[in-house]
Design a protein around this motif. Sequence first.
Motif, PDB file in Angstrom:
ATOM      1  N   GLN A  27       5.786  -6.235   3.499  1.00 58.33           N
ATOM      2  CA  GLN A  27       4.401  -6.758   4.363  1.00 58.33           C
ATOM      3  C   GLN A  27       3.394  -5.476   4.341  1.00 58.33           C
ATOM      4  N   LYS A  28       4.221  -4.237   4.343  1.00 57.02           N
ATOM      5  CA  LYS A  28       3.186  -2.933   4.043  1.00 57.02           C
ATOM      6  C   LYS A  28       2.593  -2.814   2.802  1.00 57.02           C
ATOM      7  N   THR A  29       3.438  -3.428   1.818  1.00 52.81           N
ATOM      8  CA  THR A  29       2.683  -3.272   0.400  1.00 52.81           C
ATOM      9  C   THR A  29       1.808  -4.175   0.377  1.00 52.81           C
ATOM     10  N   ILE A  30       1.818  -5.377   0.698  1.00 59.35           N
ATOM     11  CA  ILE A  30       0.790  -6.322   0.513  1.00 59.35           C
ATOM     12  C   ILE A  30      -0.591  -6.210   1.230  1.00 59.35           C
ATOM     13  N   ASN A  31      -0.267  -5.435   2.526  1.00 65.38           N
ATOM     14  CA  ASN A  31      -1.386  -5.096   3.274  1.00 65.38           C
ATOM     15  C   ASN A  31      -2.084  -3.836   3.125  1.00 65.38           C
ATOM     16  N   PHE A  32      -1.581  -3.057   2.146  1.00 60.59           N
ATOM     17  CA  PHE A  32      -2.149  -1.503   1.721  1.00 60.59           C
ATOM     18  C   PHE A  32      -3.394  -1.600   1.137  1.00 60.59           C
ATOM     19  N   LYS A  33      -4.244  -0.910   1.850  1.00 59.61           N
ATOM     20  CA  LYS A  33      -5.473  -1.043   1.214  1.00 59.61           C
ATOM     21  C   LYS A  33      -5.934   0.546   0.689  1.00 59.61           C
ATOM     22  N   PRO A  34      -6.298   0.941  -0.380  1.00 57.59           N
ATOM     23  CA  PRO A  34      -6.598   2.200  -0.774  1.00 57.59           C
ATOM     24  C   PRO A  34      -7.862   2.907  -0.080  1.00 57.59           C
ATOM     25  N   LYS A  35      -8.086   3.953  -0.290  1.00 54.01           N
ATOM     26  CA  LYS A  35      -8.955   4.744   0.520  1.00 54.01           C
ATOM     27  C   LYS A  35     -10.417   4.210  -0.005  1.00 54.01           C
ATOM     28  N   GLN A  36     -11.427   4.627   0.694  1.00 59.76           N
ATOM     29  CA  GLN A  36     -12.878   4.177   0.301  1.00 59.76           C
ATOM     30  C   GLN A  36     -13.124   4.831  -0.995  1.00 59.76           C
ATOM     31  N   ASP A  37     -12.565   6.299  -1.100  1.00 59.04           N
ATOM     32  CA  ASP A  37     -13.207   7.056  -2.328  1.00 59.04           C
ATOM     33  C   ASP A  37     -11.903   6.935  -3.443  1.00 59.04           C
ATOM     34  N   ALA A  38     -11.232   5.858  -3.353  1.00 60.05           N
ATOM     35  CA  ALA A  38     -10.131   5.690  -4.471  1.00 60.05           C
ATOM     36  C   ALA A  38     -10.873   5.601  -5.782  1.00 60.05           C
ATOM     37  N   VAL A  39     -10.194   6.112  -6.681  1.00 53.81           N
ATOM     38  CA  VAL A  39     -10.494   5.902  -8.096  1.00 53.81           C
ATOM     39  C   VAL A  39     -10.291   4.579  -8.696  1.00 53.81           C
ATOM     40  N   LYS A  40     -10.738   4.020  -9.796  1.00 49.79           N
ATOM     41  CA  LYS A  40     -10.288   2.651 -10.237  1.00 49.79           C
ATOM     42  C   LYS A  40      -9.093   2.670 -10.444  1.00 49.79           C
ATOM     43  N   GLN A  41      -8.633   3.425 -11.081  1.00 48.95           N
ATOM     44  CA  GLN A  41      -7.141   3.572 -11.523  1.00 48.95           C
ATOM     45  C   GLN A  41      -6.060   3.255 -10.254  1.00 48.95           C
ATOM     46  N   GLU A  42      -6.622   4.031  -9.057  1.00 46.48           N
ATOM     47  CA  GLU A  42      -5.753   3.670  -7.964  1.00 46.48           C
ATOM     48  C   GLU A  42      -5.876   2.350  -7.609  1.00 46.48           C
ATOM     49  N   VAL A  43      -7.166   1.788  -7.633  1.00 45.84           N
ATOM     50  CA  VAL A  43      -7.243   0.230  -7.099  1.00 45.84           C
ATOM     51  C   VAL A  43      -6.523  -0.544  -7.853  1.00 45.84           C
ATOM     52  N   ASP A  44      -6.565  -0.495  -9.277  1.00 44.60           N
ATOM     53  CA  ASP A  44      -5.796  -1.322 -10.046  1.00 44.60           C
ATOM     54  C   ASP A  44      -4.338  -1.157  -9.912  1.00 44.60           C
ATOM     55  N   ARG A  45      -3.916   0.141  -9.603  1.00 43.55           N
ATOM     56  CA  ARG A  45      -2.383   0.165  -9.384  1.00 43.55           C
ATOM     57  C   ARG A  45      -1.961  -0.508  -8.137  1.00 43.55           C
ATOM     58  N   ASN A  46      -2.910  -0.448  -7.150  1.00 41.73           N
ATOM     59  CA  ASN A  46      -2.516  -0.994  -5.958  1.00 41.73           C
ATOM     60  C   ASN A  46      -2.658  -2.364  -5.916  1.00 41.73           C
ATOM     61  N   GLU A  47      -3.516  -3.051  -6.942  1.00 41.20           N
ATOM     62  CA  GLU A  47      -3.390  -4.583  -7.283  1.00 41.20           C
ATOM     63  C   GLU A  47      -2.173  -4.856  -7.816  1.00 41.20           C
ATOM     64  N   ASP A  48      -1.783  -4.208  -8.835  1.00 42.87           N
ATOM     65  CA  ASP A  48      -0.569  -4.741  -9.461  1.00 42.87           C
ATOM     66  C   ASP A  48       0.733  -4.317  -8.565  1.00 42.87           C
ATOM     67  N   MET A  49       0.613  -3.483  -7.755  1.00 38.40           N
ATOM     68  CA  MET A  49       1.592  -3.426  -6.697  1.00 38.40           C
ATOM     69  C   MET A  49       1.776  -4.802  -5.874  1.00 38.40           C
ATOM     70  N   ILE A  50       0.550  -5.083  -5.125  1.00 42.14           N
ATOM     71  CA  ILE A  50       0.411  -6.353  -4.437  1.00 42.14           C
ATOM     72  C   ILE A  50       0.903  -7.469  -5.281  1.00 42.14           C
ATOM     73  N   ARG A  51       0.773  -7.521  -6.348  1.00 46.48           N
ATOM     74  CA  ARG A  51       1.087  -8.852  -7.272  1.00 46.48           C
ATOM     75  C   ARG A  51       2.543  -8.618  -7.350  1.00 46.48           C
ATOM     76  N   SER A  52       3.092  -7.605  -7.615  1.00 51.41           N
ATOM     77  CA  SER A  52       4.452  -7.413  -7.922  1.00 51.41           C
ATOM     78  C   SER A  52       5.309  -7.763  -6.735  1.00 51.41           C
ATOM     79  N   ALA A  53       4.816  -7.259  -5.233  1.00 51.09           N
ATOM     80  CA  ALA A  53       5.319  -7.849  -4.169  1.00 51.09           C
ATOM     81  C   ALA A  53       5.318  -9.196  -3.775  1.00 51.09           C
ATOM     82  N   LEU A  54       4.153  -9.698  -4.037  1.00 45.52           N
ATOM     83  CA  LEU A  54       3.912 -11.158  -3.911  1.00 45.52           C
ATOM     84  C   LEU A  54       4.801 -11.946  -5.071  1.00 45.52           C
TER      85      LEU A  54
END
Length: 1218
Positions: A1150-1177
Motif C-alpha cells: 500500500q505504501k509503495t502504490i501510494n508513494f508520491k515523489p517530491k514536487q522538485d523530483a527529476v524525470k528519472q525519479e518520477v519514471d522510477r516511481n512509476e515503474d515501482m508502482i506498476r511492479s507492486a500492482l
Amino acid sequence: MANITLTGILEKMTGKDKDYRYMATSDLLNELNKDTFKADAELEIKLANIIILQLDDAAGDVSGLAVKCLAPLVRKVSEPRVVEMTSKLCDKLLNGKDQHRDIASIALKTIVAEVSTKSVAQSILVCLSPQLINGITGPGMSSEIKCECLDILCEILHKFGNLMTSDHELLLSALLSQLSSNQASIRKKTVACIASLSSSLSDDLLARATVQVVMNLKNKATKSELTRTNIQMIGALSRAVGYRFGPHLGDTVPVLINYCTSASENDEELREYSLQALESFLLRCPRDISFYCDEILHLTLKYLSYDPNFTDTMDEDTDDEQHEEEEDDESANEYTDDEDASWKVRRAAAKCLAALIVSRPEMLSKLYEEACPKLIDRCKEREENVKMDVFNTFIELLRQTGNVTKGQIDVNETSPRWLLKQEVPKIVRSLNRQLREKSIKTKVGAFSVLKELVVVLPDCLADHIGSLIPGIEKALNDKSSTSNLKIEALTFTRLVLSSHSPPVFHPYIKALSAPVLSAVGERYYKVTAEALRVCGELVRVVRPQIEGSGFDFRPYVHPIYKAIMSRLINQDQDQEVKECAISCMGLVVSTFGDHLNADLPACLPVLVDRMGNEITRLTAVKSFAVIAASPLKVDLSCVLGQVIAELTAFLRKANRALRQATLATLNSLIVAYADKIGSSGYEVIIVELSALISDSDLHMTALALELCCTLMGDRRSSPNVGLAVRNKVLPQALTLIKSPLLQGQALLALQNFFAALVYSANTSFDSLLESLLASAKPSPQSGGIAKQALHSIAQCVAVLCLAAGDQKCSSTVRMLTQILKDDISSNSAKQHLALLCLGEIGRRKDLSAHENIETIVIESFQSPFEEIKSAASYALGNIAVGNLPKYLPFILNQIDNQQKKQYLLLHSLKEVIVRQSVDKAEFQESSVEKILNLLFNHCESEEEGVRNVVAECLGKIALIEPAKLVPALKVRTASRTAFTRATVVIAVKYSIVERPEKIDEIIYPEISSFLMLITDNDRHVRRAAVLALNTFAHNKPNLIKGLLPDLLPLLYDQTIVKQELIRTVDLGPFKHTVDDGLELRKAAFECVDTLLDSCLDQVNPSSFIVPYLRSGLDDHYDVKMPCHLILSKLADKCPSAVLAVLDSLVDPLQKTINFKPKQDAVKQEVDRNEDMIRSALRAIVALNRISGGDCSVKFKNLMNEISKSPTLLEKYYSIRNE
C-alpha cells in the motif's frame, strides 16, 4: 411534477384492493429506480412509513415488492430516515408478530447490503448492535428470533466489522455464550458469526476467543454435539484469520488429534470436523504447523482407509480378467448402509492429505514413501465421492512433483521423480481396475490421474501400453460413455502417443485406431476435435520414419485418410473441428503422400479452398508448410501455382501470425519445388518481402531475409530476381543494419543475405562492401551510429569477404589496416569500424599472412578514446583466435611487459579464451600454465574491472581444463586477501553454463568450499558467493540441492538491512547516506527468485516470507523490484503460504502504490516511481488471483482503495490484461 405522481401512488398503496396495492408498489419501485428521483424531507418520511407498513401487507407479493423498494430508497433518503427505518424493523423483529418476523429480517439485511457510506453505517450500527445483542442473549427470546438476529449480525460483521471495535468485546462474550446453546441451528449460526467477527478482532480478543473454545474442548464433561461445534469453531476461526491463528496451534492441534483418535466409533462427525480444522491449519498457518506435519500425515493415512463397518476381503493384487465377471455379483452383495457416515471421515482425510501435499513441497520424498502406496491402495474406495477426492489428492501429489522437479533428471534414489517411477506399475494396475468399473465418474477420474502422470513422467508408461488399451477402447466404444469420458480418454491417448517412442505402440495400432477413427465421426464437436488431434499423433506413430520402420502401416492409410476427409469437406461444423481436420490432413499428406497419389487431386484443392477462408487460412498455410517439408516430395502440381499466388497475396495482410506462417511456408515450398515454380512469381514475392524488413519486427525480418536468400539461391532464377533484390531489398537491409536492436536470428539472416548477394553473379563485391562501410558514416539527420550497429556491420563485412574469396579478402584487410595507419589520433566511426571488421575477419580466417597486423592494432591502444581502445582489444583477441600459436604468446608477453595496457590486453585474452571454450578447443599445455600464472597474479588488482575480466577468463579456462583449475581455485578460497577470494568465486560462477560440461563432476564435491564463502566477513566476497549460488540455481540446480538446507538460512540472512554497512558521507552543505549492503541484498533476493524456479522443494516459503520478504517489500527501490517478482511467483506456486501472511504484506504494498515523489523530483525519479508502482500492482494482481484472498480484510480494503483511484485502477487493469 414527480411529487404529484408519487402522492397518487402513495394513496393507491393504502387502498383496500390488493391488486391496486400491488400495481402502486410496482410503480413506486420504478420511480425510485429513476436516476432523476429526489424527495424532500416530508416526502421522505411518508415514503419510509408507507414502505415499512407495506412490509406487513397480508398479500405476500405486495410485501415482496416493498422489500425491493427498500434498496433504492436507502440509497436516496437522508441518514435519519435510514436509522429510523432500521429502528422500526428491529422492533418488529424482536417484538412483532411471528408472521412478520421473516420479512423484517429480509428488510434489515437489504438495508445492511445497501448502506455504502461510513457515516450512515456507523449511525445504523449504534441503533442495531445493542438490539441484536439483546435479541441473541436476552431472556425469553425464542430460537427463531435468535437465529434471525445471528444471521443479520453475521452480515453486518462481514461488511462493517472494523467500524464496531468498541462493541467487539461485548459481541464476543454474547456470541461465545451461544456456543453452548442446546439448539444445533443456533450453534451453527453462532460459529459463522464469530468467524465473521474474528477477522476484525484484535490479537488479544482473538486469543481470548481461542482460549475459551480450547477450554470447552478440554472439558471432558462437555456433550459430544457441543464438542463438535467447538471443533467447527476452531476450523472456522483459522479459515477467517489465516496466519494470525498460528500462535494458538500449540494448544489446539494436540487436542484435535486426540479427539480424532479417541472419539467413539459412531462419532464420525467429530473426526470429520477435526480433520477439516487440521486441513485449514495446513493451508492457513503453514509456518507454525510445520512441527505437527508428520503427526498429521500419519493421522490422515490412518483415516484414509477408516471403514469400521466394512471388511474388504478381496485380495489386493488379483488383477485378472475374472474380476470383470465377478463385478455384477459383487455389487449385489456389496455392503450398503445409509446410516454409515464413515465415508465423511475418509473424505476429510483425503482433503487434509491434499492440503499437506500442496503446502509442504519439502516433504515430497517422505510423502512418496508413506502416502503414495496408501493412495494407490485407496483407489478401491467404495464411496464414489471419496474416490474422486482420493484421485484429486493423487493428482495434487503428481502436480507438486512436476512443480518441484522441473528441469531435473532423476538423479538419486531419494528424488521424488525416481520414487514415482518405482510406483508406476502399481499405479497402472490400480487404475486399470478403475477403468473396468461401471461408473462414468470413476473412469473420468482415473483418466485424469493417468493424464497427470504422463505430464510429469513423459515416458513412464512404455511397458504398460498393452494393459491400458482395453480401458481406452471401452471408454470410446461403450454405449453408456458420456462425451466427457470420451474427451478425457482421447486427451490421455494423445498425451501418451506424443510422449513415448512410436515402436511401443505398434503391436496395438489395430486395437487403438478403430475406436479413435469412429470418435472422429462423433456429433459433439469437442470429441471430434480431440479425436482429430489423436489422429495426428497416430499418423506420426504409424510411420515414424519415411525410410521404413519395420512396421506395415499401409492398412491404416486409407481408413485414416477417409475419416479425416469426411470432416475436411464438411463445411457446417465448429471452427475447432475445421482447424484440427486441416492440420491433420496436412500431416496425413506429408506422411502417407506416396500411398495417396490417386486421392491427392481430391484432397489438395480442398486445402487450397480453406486458404481462401479468413477463419481457416492460417491453419491451411501451416499445413502446406508441413507438406512442403515432407521428404516424400508429394506431387503438388495440381495446386502449386494457386498456392503460391495465395501466399504472395497474404504477405500484404495485416495479420502478423499469418504473414509469419506465409513466409515460412513459401520458404519450404521454394526449397522443395523450385523446379515446378516459375521464377516470374519470384519478383512479385521480393517486392512484397521488402516491405517486411525493419527493426520493428525482427522475427518477421529474419524470416523475410531467409526467404530472400532461398529465392536468390535458386539456380534458375532470372537476372531480374537479382535486380529486384538489389533495388528493393538491399536498401532496406542497409537501413536495418544501422539499427541498435539488430541481434540473434535476424542478424544471422542478414549476414547470409549479404553472402548470398555476392554469390548471385550480378552484384559486385566492391559496391556491396562500399555500401556496408558507407552505412557506418554518421548522417547529418540522425547523428552518430550506435555501437551495436557497428558490430553488426563488421560481422556482415567479414561474412561478405569470406564469401568473395581469398583475393578480395586480402585486399579488404589491407584497406582496413591502411585506415588504421592513416587515422591514428581521430575518433572516427571509420577507425572504430575498421578495428571491428579486422577482428571479425580474423576470427574466421588466419591473418598471419599480413605482416605486423598485431602491432598495427595495438597502436590503437594509445587512442585517447575509450571506444577505439575497446574495439582494438576486441580485434586483437579475435585475430589471435585465427592463429593461436602465433598470436597468443604475443598477447601474454605484452600483458607482462605493458603495465598501462593491462586491462585492454586482458580483454583480448578473454576474447581468446571465451572463443576457445565455446568451440570446445584445447590450449597447449605450456600456454595454460602461462595464462594461469598471469591471471592469478592479477587476482588482487585494485581495479574492479581487471578483477572481473580475470574471473571471467579463469571461469572459461575452467571449462577447458577443469582438472587443473578447480583445485587451483579451491586453494585460493582461503587466501588472506578478500579480492582474491571474491575473484575465484566469481570465476566459478562463469564456469557454470547451461549445457553439460566435464567440469560438473569435478566441481561437484568442492562446491561447498566456494559457496560457504557466503559467511565471509567481507561483503564483496559474500556478494560473489550469492551471485555464484544464483548461477548454480539457474543452470545446474542438481549440483547444489544437497547444500541448500545449510545455505538457505545464510542466504536469507543476506537479505536483512545491516546497520553496520550504512554510513553517512559529509558533503559539506548536506549529508548523504550510503548503504553498502544494498547490492548484496538485491543479489540475495534475486537468488531466492531463481531458487523458487529450480529448487522449490528446498525453499520453505513460509519461513522466508515473514520476516525476510516482508522487510524486502519495505526496502530500497532496487530491492523492492525483485521482491515483487518473488511475491508474484509465490502467489502462483505456494498460494497457501502467501495467504497465511497476506495481512502483513499489504502495508508495504500500500505504501509503495501510494508513494508520491517530491514536487522538485527529476524525470528519472518520477519514471522510477512509476515503474515501482506498476511492479507492486503486478504483485497485487497475482495476489488477487489466489482463491481465499478475501478472508484478509486488509487486502480487501487495499483492492477497494485501488478501485476508487482512477489512475491506479487503469494501471491495474492494463497489467491484469497483459
